[in-house]
Design a protein around this motif. Structure first.
Motif, PDB file in Angstrom:
ATOM      1  N   ALA A 138       0.602  -1.327  -0.068  1.00 54.23           N
ATOM      2  CA  ALA A 138      -0.021  -0.284   0.109  1.00 54.23           C
ATOM      3  C   ALA A 138       1.011   1.207  -0.105  1.00 54.23           C
ATOM      4  O   ALA A 138       0.590   2.202  -0.731  1.00 54.23           O
ATOM      5  CB  ALA A 138      -0.874   0.165   1.243  1.00 54.23           C
ATOM      6  N   THR A 139       2.034   1.024   0.707  1.00 57.09           N
ATOM      7  CA  THR A 139       2.987   2.135   0.945  1.00 57.09           C
ATOM      8  C   THR A 139       3.510   2.807  -0.608  1.00 57.09           C
ATOM      9  O   THR A 139       3.419   3.885  -0.952  1.00 57.09           O
ATOM     10  CB  THR A 139       4.045   2.066   1.810  1.00 57.09           C
ATOM     11  N   LEU A 140       3.956   1.721  -1.291  1.00 57.02           N
ATOM     12  CA  LEU A 140       4.527   1.938  -2.639  1.00 57.02           C
ATOM     13  C   LEU A 140       3.393   2.563  -3.388  1.00 57.02           C
ATOM     14  O   LEU A 140       3.504   3.389  -4.463  1.00 57.02           O
ATOM     15  CB  LEU A 140       4.826   0.527  -3.250  1.00 57.02           C
ATOM     16  N   ASN A 141       2.256   1.891  -3.580  1.00 60.03           N
ATOM     17  CA  ASN A 141       1.171   2.508  -4.372  1.00 60.03           C
ATOM     18  C   ASN A 141       0.816   4.094  -4.252  1.00 60.03           C
ATOM     19  O   ASN A 141       0.638   4.736  -4.865  1.00 60.03           O
ATOM     20  CB  ASN A 141      -0.051   1.607  -4.207  1.00 60.03           C
ATOM     21  N   ILE A 142       0.782   4.375  -2.695  1.00 64.69           N
ATOM     22  CA  ILE A 142       0.626   5.788  -2.394  1.00 64.69           C
ATOM     23  C   ILE A 142       1.691   6.506  -2.791  1.00 64.69           C
ATOM     24  O   ILE A 142       1.553   7.529  -3.479  1.00 64.69           O
ATOM     25  CB  ILE A 142       0.539   5.905  -0.806  1.00 64.69           C
ATOM     26  N   MET A 143       3.135   6.244  -2.784  1.00 63.69           N
ATOM     27  CA  MET A 143       4.204   6.990  -3.147  1.00 63.69           C
ATOM     28  C   MET A 143       4.042   7.157  -4.628  1.00 63.69           C
ATOM     29  O   MET A 143       4.282   8.266  -4.912  1.00 63.69           O
ATOM     30  CB  MET A 143       5.462   6.209  -2.549  1.00 63.69           C
ATOM     31  N   ALA A 144       4.129   6.242  -5.332  1.00 63.01           N
ATOM     32  CA  ALA A 144       3.824   6.164  -6.859  1.00 63.01           C
ATOM     33  C   ALA A 144       2.866   7.047  -7.399  1.00 63.01           C
ATOM     34  O   ALA A 144       2.868   7.861  -8.248  1.00 63.01           O
ATOM     35  CB  ALA A 144       3.572   4.727  -7.300  1.00 63.01           C
ATOM     36  N   ALA A 145       1.373   6.881  -6.694  1.00 67.41           N
ATOM     37  CA  ALA A 145       0.179   7.351  -7.230  1.00 67.41           C
ATOM     38  C   ALA A 145       0.502   9.014  -6.794  1.00 67.41           C
ATOM     39  O   ALA A 145      -0.059   9.967  -7.634  1.00 67.41           O
ATOM     40  CB  ALA A 145      -0.918   7.008  -6.703  1.00 67.41           C
ATOM     41  N   ALA A 146       0.755   9.415  -5.693  1.00 65.81           N
ATOM     42  CA  ALA A 146       0.970  10.694  -5.121  1.00 65.81           C
ATOM     43  C   ALA A 146       1.811  11.641  -6.090  1.00 65.81           C
ATOM     44  O   ALA A 146       1.470  12.719  -6.563  1.00 65.81           O
ATOM     45  CB  ALA A 146       1.242  10.826  -3.782  1.00 65.81           C
ATOM     46  N   GLN A 205       2.660  10.634  -9.253  1.00 61.58           N
ATOM     47  CA  GLN A 205       2.191  10.727 -10.482  1.00 61.58           C
ATOM     48  C   GLN A 205       0.945  11.921 -10.541  1.00 61.58           C
ATOM     49  O   GLN A 205       0.836  12.547 -11.465  1.00 61.58           O
ATOM     50  CB  GLN A 205       1.764   9.338 -11.010  1.00 61.58           C
ATOM     51  N   LEU A 206       0.077  11.673  -9.707  1.00 65.85           N
ATOM     52  CA  LEU A 206      -0.782  12.933  -9.557  1.00 65.85           C
ATOM     53  C   LEU A 206      -0.431  14.306  -9.577  1.00 65.85           C
ATOM     54  O   LEU A 206      -0.833  15.105 -10.203  1.00 65.85           O
ATOM     55  CB  LEU A 206      -1.552  12.527  -8.106  1.00 65.85           C
TER      56      LEU A 206
END
Length: 443
Positions: free
Chosen positions: A59-67, A69-70
């Motif tokens: 979940a942490t990886l997804n948050i870092m990547a998505a934030a 890229q957003l």
């Protein structure tokens, strides 16, 4: 009708929301609150251990990547490019804060923090400049500005804590990193020597000279980084490099499956801090630590300042370190230190495992092949090879058919529309790769 751009924003936001839900479930089940960014890092906090939970890690990886890229999607591209071009300020300021022992001064001040004047006093530095340094770090969530010009530690800044009274750090600069976890040393070395070498990338590409790397151009030397570090005038830099190297850990190999009495050969292992950690959990393993003579035998320069208690001029740093941390292995003869150049035949013929930790990335393909062939020549049919290093994955999506063509090449991919390699979430690997390119050894 919703445009593709807006749809992408929603998908990125959904990835973040779903990841937050996953983290909340794990912490709720453990009845533990998530650590606060504003509070100092506490490794004993149960909340920190939960960060190693596979669900939380994903979940942490997804948050870092998505934030990331957003932000990149909606921000001005010119502003994003200019900010990236000036990111070196963050490295420089982080090193300055660590060198001035700011974290330790603030730790002693408590949560109320200190005015920049008081923070700067022990190092006799310019308080106005220090305030500007800390403010830049604070807007990047490193340190916290409580009131104008008053700063305190937060969760990120406090990981640089060397664990000593600030007075001790200022009294003896040469030993300020001695006996620490090594993390501050790693940060300082990265923000100092590594940054200077990488700053020369365009120069050596546009105006190349035979055999010259970024490190050579930055320090005006024809020798390798290792030659430079072992010069008598660079003792402090060598100490900082050695101590910083001790902060790395790794997972992924079941050492308990090795037979009792099996030999672990730590090739190029320095003082053997990783093999020591392995032996502490697997006391039946015999350990052979191999490195060059000035690391294994000639500890006259570093032994008196790297580790306590001090040893005499003829003492061996490696043995001293192991005596302090795993005396039973020294007393029982379960650890040995060999002077060995890994370009020459491997002298241990009965190894259960050869370990190459952060060795491969510093050498050209031709030299890596030479190193591995010597190990293969000495290996038994049951000998294992453990290579600990970084794997650089493309930022482009690769069809599954191509992944399957190479055994072991298939790796997890981030969900679309994230970059398949998780982008900024895995940035440390790519920083490491570029650092290695500035000191890659070819001879």
């Amino acid at each position: 009708m919703t445009s593709i751009g807006i749809s992408t924003l929603r998908r990125l936001a959904n990835i973040i929301n779903e990841a937050i839900d996953d983290i909340e479930r794990v912490y709720a089940a453990a009845d533990t609150p998530l650590s606060s960014l504003d509070a100092p890092f506490n490794p004993a906090d149960p909340a920190e251990a939960l960060l190693q939970n596979p669900i939380v890690e994903g979940a942490t990886l997804n948050i870092m990547a998505a934030a990331s890229q957003l932000s990149a999607t909606v921000a001005s591209p010119a502003a994003s490019a200019l900010n990236a071009a000036q990111a070196y300020h963050i490295s420089a300021c982080l090193r300055a804060a660590s060198e001035m022992n700011v974290v330790e001064v603030l730790r002693e001040a408590g949560p109320a923090g200190l005015h920049a004047r008081e923070i700067a006093a022990p190092s006799k530095t310019d308080p106005l400049l220090l305030a500007r340094i800390l403010r830049l770090l604070a807007i990047h969530n490193i340190f916290r500005e409580v009131t104008p010009n008053v700063f305190t530690n937060n969760r990120i800044s406090s990981v640089l804590d060397k664990g000593k009274p600030s007075k001790v750090l200022f009294e003896n600069r040469n030993e300020r990193l001695t006996g620490t976890s090594g993390f501050a040393a790693l940060v300082e070395f990265s923000a100092d020597h590594n940054m200077k070498g990488v700053a020369m990338l365009a120069d050596i590409m546009l105006h190349p000279k035979e055999g010259e790397l970024g490190f050579n151009r930055a320090y005006r030397t024809t020798g390798s980084l290792w030659d430079w570090l072992h010069r008598p005038e660079n003792v402090y830099q060598m100490q900082r490099f050695d101590i910083g190297s001790c902060s790395h850990t790794f997972r992924g190999f079941n050492w308990s499956e090795l037979p009792t009495g099996g030999v672990l050969v730590d090739v190029g292992g320095g003082i053997g801090h990783i093999s020591l950690a392995i032996a502490q959990k697997n006391p039946g393993l015999r350990v052979v630590v191999q490195d060059l003579e000035d690391t294994i035998k000639d500890s006259k320069i570093v032994s008196r300042s790297l580790y306590k208690p001090p040893v005499n001029k003829t003492g061996n740093l490696n043995i001293q370190y192991w005596k302090e941390n795993l005396p039973s292995h020294v007393e029982s003869g379960m650890v040995d230190f060999q002077v060995h150049d890994f370009y020459t035949p491997q002298p241990v013929p009965n190894a259960a495992v050869f370990m190459l930790r952060y060795i491969m990335h510093d050498w050209s393909d031709e030299l890596v092949v030479k190193i591995l062939r010597h190990l293969r020549d000495a290996a038994q049919p049951t000998t294992k090879l453990v290579v600990v290093d970084k794997i650089v994955v493309s930022a482009a999506r690769v069809p599954d058919s191509k992944k399957e063509a190479i055994p072991g090449a298939a790796r997890p991919s981030a969900p679309a529309p994230l970059l398949p390699n998780w982008g900024v979430g895995k940035a440390e690997v790519y920083y490491y790769d570029l650092t290695a390119s500035t000191r890659l050894c070819t001879h």
